[in-house]
Scaffold this motif. Structure first.
Motif, PDB file in Angstrom:
ATOM      1  N   LYS A   1       0.815  -1.213   0.000  1.00  0.00           N
ATOM      2  CA  LYS A   1       0.000   0.000   0.000  1.00  0.00           C
ATOM      3  C   LYS A   1       0.844   1.256   0.000  1.00  0.00           C
ATOM      4  O   LYS A   1       1.914   1.287   0.609  1.00  0.00           O
ATOM      5  CB  LYS A   1      -0.874  -0.002   1.256  1.00  0.00           C
TER       6      LYS A   1
ATOM      7  N   THR B   1       0.262   5.562   0.439  1.00  0.00           N
ATOM      8  CA  THR B   1      -0.541   6.780   0.532  1.00  0.00           C
ATOM      9  C   THR B   1       0.350   7.928   0.079  1.00  0.00           C
ATOM     10  O   THR B   1       1.472   8.086   0.576  1.00  0.00           O
ATOM     11  CB  THR B   1      -1.032   7.024   1.966  1.00  0.00           C
TER      12      THR B   1
ATOM     13  N   SER C   1       4.098   5.255  -8.445  1.00  0.00           N
ATOM     14  CA  SER C   1       3.431   3.992  -8.800  1.00  0.00           C
ATOM     15  C   SER C   1       4.039   3.376 -10.059  1.00  0.00           C
ATOM     16  O   SER C   1       4.275   2.162 -10.125  1.00  0.00           O
ATOM     17  CB  SER C   1       1.931   4.222  -9.019  1.00  0.00           C
TER      18      SER C   1
ATOM     19  N   ALA D   1      -2.145  -1.242  -3.459  1.00  0.00           N
ATOM     20  CA  ALA D   1      -3.309  -0.415  -3.138  1.00  0.00           C
ATOM     21  C   ALA D   1      -2.799   1.008  -2.908  1.00  0.00           C
ATOM     22  O   ALA D   1      -1.675   1.200  -2.449  1.00  0.00           O
ATOM     23  CB  ALA D   1      -4.017  -0.941  -1.894  1.00  0.00           C
ATOM     24  N   ARG D   2      -3.629   1.989  -3.223  1.00  0.00           N
ATOM     25  CA  ARG D   2      -3.126   3.365  -3.180  1.00  0.00           C
ATOM     26  C   ARG D   2      -4.206   4.380  -2.857  1.00  0.00           C
ATOM     27  O   ARG D   2      -5.362   4.217  -3.254  1.00  0.00           O
ATOM     28  CB  ARG D   2      -2.547   3.701  -4.560  1.00  0.00           C
ATOM     29  N   ALA D   3      -3.817   5.418  -2.153  1.00  0.00           N
ATOM     30  CA  ALA D   3      -4.671   6.599  -2.012  1.00  0.00           C
ATOM     31  C   ALA D   3      -3.805   7.811  -2.281  1.00  0.00           C
ATOM     32  O   ALA D   3      -2.632   7.851  -1.898  1.00  0.00           O
ATOM     33  CB  ALA D   3      -5.272   6.677  -0.615  1.00  0.00           C
TER      34      ALA D   3
ATOM     35  N   PRO E   1      -9.055   1.402 -11.128  1.00  0.00           N
ATOM     36  CA  PRO E   1      -7.944   2.323 -10.840  1.00  0.00           C
ATOM     37  C   PRO E   1      -7.574   3.094 -12.087  1.00  0.00           C
ATOM     38  O   PRO E   1      -7.568   2.541 -13.190  1.00  0.00           O
ATOM     39  CB  PRO E   1      -6.806   1.384 -10.424  1.00  0.00           C
TER      40      PRO E   1
ATOM     41  N   TYR F   1      -2.015   0.990 -10.266  1.00  0.00           N
ATOM     42  CA  TYR F   1      -2.217   0.393  -8.949  1.00  0.00           C
ATOM     43  C   TYR F   1      -3.456  -0.485  -9.049  1.00  0.00           C
ATOM     44  O   TYR F   1      -4.059  -0.594 -10.119  1.00  0.00           O
ATOM     45  CB  TYR F   1      -2.324   1.453  -7.845  1.00  0.00           C
TER      46      TYR F   1
ATOM     47  N   SER G   1      -7.251  -3.468  -4.520  1.00  0.00           N
ATOM     48  CA  SER G   1      -6.957  -3.927  -3.161  1.00  0.00           C
ATOM     49  C   SER G   1      -5.806  -4.916  -3.200  1.00  0.00           C
ATOM     50  O   SER G   1      -5.528  -5.519  -4.238  1.00  0.00           O
ATOM     51  CB  SER G   1      -8.188  -4.584  -2.527  1.00  0.00           C
TER      52      SER G   1
ATOM     53  N   SER H   1      -7.681   0.388  -1.850  1.00  0.00           N
ATOM     54  CA  SER H   1      -7.298   1.692  -2.404  1.00  0.00           C
ATOM     55  C   SER H   1      -8.336   2.753  -2.072  1.00  0.00           C
ATOM     56  O   SER H   1      -9.508   2.448  -1.821  1.00  0.00           O
ATOM     57  CB  SER H   1      -7.145   1.584  -3.925  1.00  0.00           C
TER      58      SER H   1
ATOM     59  N   GLU I   1     -10.050   5.449   2.899  1.00  0.00           N
ATOM     60  CA  GLU I   1      -9.079   4.337   2.859  1.00  0.00           C
ATOM     61  C   GLU I   1      -9.507   3.312   3.898  1.00  0.00           C
ATOM     62  O   GLU I   1      -9.660   3.662   5.070  1.00  0.00           O
ATOM     63  CB  GLU I   1      -7.711   4.847   3.320  1.00  0.00           C
TER      64      GLU I   1
END
Lengths: 156, 156, 156
Positions: free
Chosen positions: A92, A94, A114, A128-130, C20, C24, C27, C37, C146
């Motif tokens: 993950k 962020t 990414s 997973a990303r935010a 996405p 990415y 999940s 995500s 998130e």
């Protein structure tokens, strides 16, 4: 090709791991999970990008800043695990982007990190990303990244 | 000296655990990991610092606010685990600082929490960390902290 | 009543999992933990709320936006685990609210997601939580969530 070889083949070398500026550490391992402290666009202790994206900096510069930040996270992983080849999965990320009023392309900026993760780790780099836009970041950097990584079992 | 004794020797007592103001809980345990809800600078339900750091509040006041916030996280840990002595490692902390335009010393502010973690837990208190500056926080507080903690195995 | 039945009984259907927009994935699973995500208030690829809460949008609209965002997280869980009935516990949620200057009711907004989690999952839906106010979010959305979820063991 190993992850370390892939890094080299991309023409990249990692900086020295950034030194925490306070009473914390670059990463903490719990079982196979490695939690990495926030990384910013510095090289050998020197900040290389400053300002807010969408104002002082273009989104393309923000993308580069995310890439430089990621190299510091990779340096932390190598320091903690011995080698990038110990990575099982990037779990993950962020991404915080210091954003000028009305700038909403945080995903574009964080792609700088990414895209590089996938270039180096392939399938294992899909995370997973935010991505969020924040008001201010330490030392006026445009990007800060937080990562969680799964290492191969067996040597914790 | 145990962690609880260290707390006492520092002249600190923990407040009552803060009550969530909505449909969530103070912490959730998964295996040995304890995920703690965001804590703010309140004591017994009363907010004790309000405003943005770098504007309404000095960075030194922000540092104190981070310290007060951390006491609430410790109260949550004690409530969930029975005692601070059940802590194996402070894994990670994300510190959000409500920041006045142009304030970039978030690390200084969050050190208020990091320094106290190390004062109480020693090596076990050395954590991964990220500090970011945000636009606004609930109830106009200057600081909010999110922590992940590893507990000793055996009593989940 | 199963979690899937509870969803239906609330008159809710899940959208297609959001795709996405970059390198990415929706999940990543590590052991029993599922890291999801960031999700935003979109339905089938269309953003349905834009603007900052406390300015362009009321807090009640922000609450609805959080609810719509959560449906996307649930769609990601179902896609990764096969069914919402594979959820053991909702572990943690961080809610980012794009906040107009001086708006400090982020907890009210994020309750839109928290309340729905408890309505669907009951005790298993009680999660650790942090709510913060940020400057800007991707595509001008008012809310991003998130989540970390614990799945039932046995089929990773």
């Amino acid at each position: 090709m190993s992850f370390e070889q892939r890094l080299t083949s991309l023409g990249l070398t990692l900086p020295s791991p950034p030194q925490p500026v306070a009473t914390y550490v670059p990463s903490v391992r719990v079982g196979d999970l490695l939690f990495i402290s926030g990384v910013v666009p510095s090289r050998e202790g020197q900040i290389v990008f400053q300002g807010k994206v969408g104002g002082d900096l273009s989104k393309e510069e923000g993308y580069e800043a995310a890439k430089v930040s990621l190299l510091n996270a990779l340096a932390n992983i190598r320091q903690a695990a011995g080698s990038l080849d110990r990575v099982q999965r990037i779990v993950k990320m962020t991404g915080y982007v210091a954003s000028h009023e009305g700038f909403n392309e945080q995903p574009y900026v964080i792609n700088g990190a990414s895209d590089l993760l996938v270039a180096i780790f392939g399938e294992a780099g899909l995370h997973a990303r935010a991505a969020v836009g924040v008001a201010e970041l330490p030392m006026s950097v445009p990007v800060e990244l937080e990562l969680t990584v799964q290492l191969l079992p067996g040597d914790s």
